[in-house]
Design a protein around this motif. Sequence first.
Motif: not given
Length: 237
Positions: A162-172
Motif C-alpha cells: 500500500k502506497f502511503p500517499t499522505v506520508f509522501f505528500a507530507g514529505v514533499v
Amino acid sequence: MSISSKLDQFHAQVKHNRSLWYFSIFNRIALAAGFLPSGFVKINGERFTALSNNHPMGHYLEALFHTGYYYPFIGVMQMLAAILILIPRTVTLGALIYFPIILNICILSLAVRFEGSHITAPLMVLANLYLLCWNYDKIKYIFPFNTTSLDATQKQKKLSKKFPTVFFAGVVATVVLAVLIFLKVYDVMPRNTIAECKQQFEGSNRTRAGNDFCECIHTHGQPLDQCLATYEKAPDD
C-alpha cells in the motif's frame, strides 16, 4: 495502552510498508553521498571551500583548517558515519554518529547564513531523523517511557504494498516549505562573493547601505553581526 506500546504498534505498521522502506534506503544513500566527499577532503588535508577568509563561513573554515589533527578527525567521523549508514547491520549506529555532526553543520549554516548549506543541511537533519525513527525498535530502550524488555521480539510480517500517499505528500510539502522558508528567512545574505552580495541590493532603495554591508564582510572582514547592525542603522538611498 502505554506510550511505549502505542509507539511500538505504530512503528511496526510503518516498518512493514514497502514504500517507506524504499524511502529509508533513499535517505541512507543521500546522507552517505553528502558526507563521503566532504569527509575525504578533510582527511586529505585540503580546504573545504574557496570562500574568502573575510566571509563569515570563511572565517570559521579557515580557523577549522588550522586546528591540526582535529580537522581530519572530523573527516574520519563523517566518512565513518556515511559508511555505517550504507551497511544494513550498522545503519542505526551510523545514524546516531551522523546526527550530531549534521545538526552542528545545520546550526552553523543558519547562524552565518551560508548559502552553500543553509537549505541542504536542514533537509539532511530531517532525513537523519527519519532514519532514527525508522530504527526506533533498536534505540527505544534508551527512552525512559519504554517498558519493553530488551529480548522482546516481533514476528516478521510480509511487506505491505500500500502506497502511503499522505506520508509522501507530507514529505514533499515539508521539503518545499523548508526550501521556501530558508530562501526567504533572511532579507540580507553575505553571499559567497562581494559581487553576488551587492547584486541582491540592485533595484532597491538600500543600494548604498547594501554595498557598505558587502564591503564590511568581504573587504574588511568584520563579524556578520557587526555588519548587519551597521546596515540596519544606515539610511535608505
